[in-house]
Motif scaffolding. Sequence first.
Motif, PDB file in Angstrom:
ATOM      1  N   GLY A 136       0.781  -1.229   0.000  1.00 59.19           N
ATOM      2  CA  GLY A 136       0.000   0.000   0.000  1.00 59.19           C
ATOM      3  C   GLY A 136       0.808   1.273   0.000  1.00 59.19           C
ATOM      4  N   CYS A 143      -0.105  11.018  -2.773  1.00 59.93           N
ATOM      5  CA  CYS A 143      -0.921   9.800  -2.738  1.00 59.93           C
ATOM      6  C   CYS A 143      -1.001   9.246  -1.319  1.00 59.93           C
ATOM      7  CB  CYS A 143      -0.316   8.733  -3.646  1.00 59.93           C
ATOM      8  SG  CYS A 143      -0.305   9.155  -5.395  1.00 59.93           S
ATOM      9  N   GLU A 204       0.491   0.691  -8.026  1.00 59.39           N
ATOM     10  CA  GLU A 204      -0.953   0.708  -7.797  1.00 59.39           C
ATOM     11  C   GLU A 204      -1.353   1.883  -6.891  1.00 59.39           C
ATOM     12  OE1 GLU A 204       0.123  -3.815  -7.916  1.00 59.39           O
ATOM     13  OE2 GLU A 204       1.046  -1.937  -7.262  1.00 59.39           O
ATOM     14  N   SER A 205      -0.540   2.132  -5.870  1.00 61.94           N
ATOM     15  CA  SER A 205      -0.869   3.199  -4.924  1.00 61.94           C
ATOM     16  C   SER A 205      -0.594   4.599  -5.475  1.00 61.94           C
ATOM     17  CB  SER A 205      -0.092   2.999  -3.612  1.00 61.94           C
ATOM     18  OG  SER A 205      -0.560   1.848  -2.939  1.00 61.94           O
ATOM     19  N   ARG A 207      -1.819   5.500  -8.451  1.00 63.38           N
ATOM     20  CA  ARG A 207      -2.756   5.676  -9.557  1.00 63.38           C
ATOM     21  C   ARG A 207      -3.455   7.037  -9.537  1.00 63.38           C
ATOM     22  NH1 ARG A 207      -4.696   2.448  -5.714  1.00 63.38           N
ATOM     23  NH2 ARG A 207      -6.864   2.640  -4.980  1.00 63.38           N
ATOM     24  N   SER A 208      -3.639   7.643  -8.354  1.00 68.12           N
ATOM     25  CA  SER A 208      -4.311   8.948  -8.305  1.00 68.12           C
ATOM     26  C   SER A 208      -3.417  10.075  -8.814  1.00 68.12           C
ATOM     27  CB  SER A 208      -4.760   9.268  -6.865  1.00 68.12           C
ATOM     28  OG  SER A 208      -3.648   9.460  -6.013  1.00 68.12           O
ATOM     29  N   SER A 210      -1.048   9.313 -11.346  1.00 65.53           N
ATOM     30  CA  SER A 210      -0.367   8.545 -12.390  1.00 65.53           C
ATOM     31  C   SER A 210       0.300   9.419 -13.447  1.00 65.53           C
ATOM     32  CB  SER A 210      -1.356   7.586 -13.058  1.00 65.53           C
ATOM     33  OG  SER A 210      -2.454   8.300 -13.612  1.00 65.53           O
ATOM     34  N   SER A 251      -6.755  -6.093 -12.666  1.00 65.53           N
ATOM     35  CA  SER A 251      -6.537  -5.485 -11.358  1.00 65.53           C
ATOM     36  C   SER A 251      -7.428  -4.273 -11.134  1.00 65.53           C
ATOM     37  CB  SER A 251      -5.073  -5.056 -11.218  1.00 65.53           C
ATOM     38  OG  SER A 251      -4.870  -4.332 -10.013  1.00 65.53           O
ATOM     39  N   ARG A 252      -8.037  -4.204  -9.950  1.00 64.42           N
ATOM     40  CA  ARG A 252      -8.864  -3.046  -9.593  1.00 64.42           C
ATOM     41  C   ARG A 252      -8.019  -1.802  -9.340  1.00 64.42           C
ATOM     42  NH1 ARG A 252     -11.106  -2.816  -5.075  1.00 64.42           N
ATOM     43  NH2 ARG A 252     -10.272  -4.631  -3.955  1.00 64.42           N
ATOM     44  N   GLN A 253      -6.733  -1.992  -9.106  1.00 65.11           N
ATOM     45  CA  GLN A 253      -5.861  -0.860  -8.798  1.00 65.11           C
ATOM     46  C   GLN A 253      -4.771  -0.644  -9.837  1.00 65.11           C
ATOM     47  OE1 GLN A 253      -4.367  -1.280  -4.775  1.00 65.11           O
ATOM     48  NE2 GLN A 253      -6.371  -0.919  -3.869  1.00 65.11           N
ATOM     49  N   SER A 255      -2.995   0.660 -13.159  1.00 71.75           N
ATOM     50  CA  SER A 255      -3.121   1.928 -13.877  1.00 71.75           C
ATOM     51  C   SER A 255      -2.433   1.827 -15.228  1.00 71.75           C
ATOM     52  CB  SER A 255      -2.495   3.067 -13.065  1.00 71.75           C
ATOM     53  OG  SER A 255      -2.328   4.225 -13.852  1.00 71.75           O
ATOM     54  N   ILE A 287      -6.668  -7.586  -6.709  1.00 75.45           N
ATOM     55  CA  ILE A 287      -5.565  -6.633  -6.581  1.00 75.45           C
ATOM     56  C   ILE A 287      -4.228  -7.362  -6.621  1.00 75.45           C
ATOM     57  CG2 ILE A 287      -4.432  -4.930  -5.079  1.00 75.45           C
ATOM     58  CD1 ILE A 287      -7.185  -4.302  -3.890  1.00 75.45           C
TER      59      ILE A 287
END
Length: 327
Positions: A136, A143, A204-205, A207-208, A210, A251-253, A255, A287
């Motif tokens: 995470g 992020c 993944e962490s 992605r906000s 990216s 994957s849901r996370q 990017s 994930i």
Amino acid sequence: MNVIMKASVCQRFQWRVLLLVGAFLFSFQSVKAIRLNYEKEKDNSTVVILTAGQSNTDGRVNNSELPDYIQRDKYRYCQWSFGSGVHSGNGRFELFWPRIFNENNPHRWAYDAVVYYELEQMLHRPFYVIKESLGGTAIDTLCQSTNNMHWSASPAYLAHTAAADKGGKSLLKAFTENIAACLDTLQRLPNGYDIKLMLWHQGESDRSQSAHYYENMKELVAYVRNFLVEKTGRKEYAHLPIVCGTFSKKSRQGSAEVAQALYRLQAEDADFYVVDASDATLGKDQIHFDAAGAELLGKRMAEVVKRIVGKRSFISQIAVGTGSVAN
């Protein structure tokens, strides 16, 4: 008389030319011997692998689901130093067996367990892994990241925080400070050491943010490489190979923009490798890689790793007169 003098001058000139040619050939052979000796020593050096990232590097598959061949053969040669956030590697090594820093369920593995197994089958001699992983976690400080710990290589960020295992929030400092401690230990090895590459799976962490991953990752890679050059004095580490994995398309996370950033870095940097994991299977959380997915990525990464570890250097190729580099 003039004819004799001219002949004498001509002979002296010829001798001088011969002496210069001889000196050049001796010098060339000496340089070649030095280079070949250096490369021979380097080939005999103990292999060191760096590994870092978030949860899919940390490991989320139970050890009971390790591939049969690993459960059967286990590990004989791989020694590792493992750090994870507040948990420090302390520059100490032990025989590798997968685990994570988690009181409730520490017995879990990731793709790198397969990489190390494959490397054991190739080398049949001791090698060392220095790993830092925490689920995470992000590079970008904007992020959300576990315990507010980040991988950021931003000078402004690093100037105001300590290593995560020393009361601060920097995972990168925790990683590099453990590397430094480990290298102080490894320098006592009879044949020395050679850091071959760094494995990386993360993003993944991020992605906000990216859109910033390309610059953030580029900065992180430069930081690690520069750190190794400064620590060891070996300029070749400015080109340390970086081997990264992508995300499952399910994957849901995952990017797409983060993956594109990795491929952009690969296009620009001859020592940056991207390993596709888009078809890797996931666990129920959609994930984390399941056993099959982790093994798939591990085997694909292992192929790249084995090529890098087994690759002959440019200097040794030139020294033996081939004039080309074999892959």
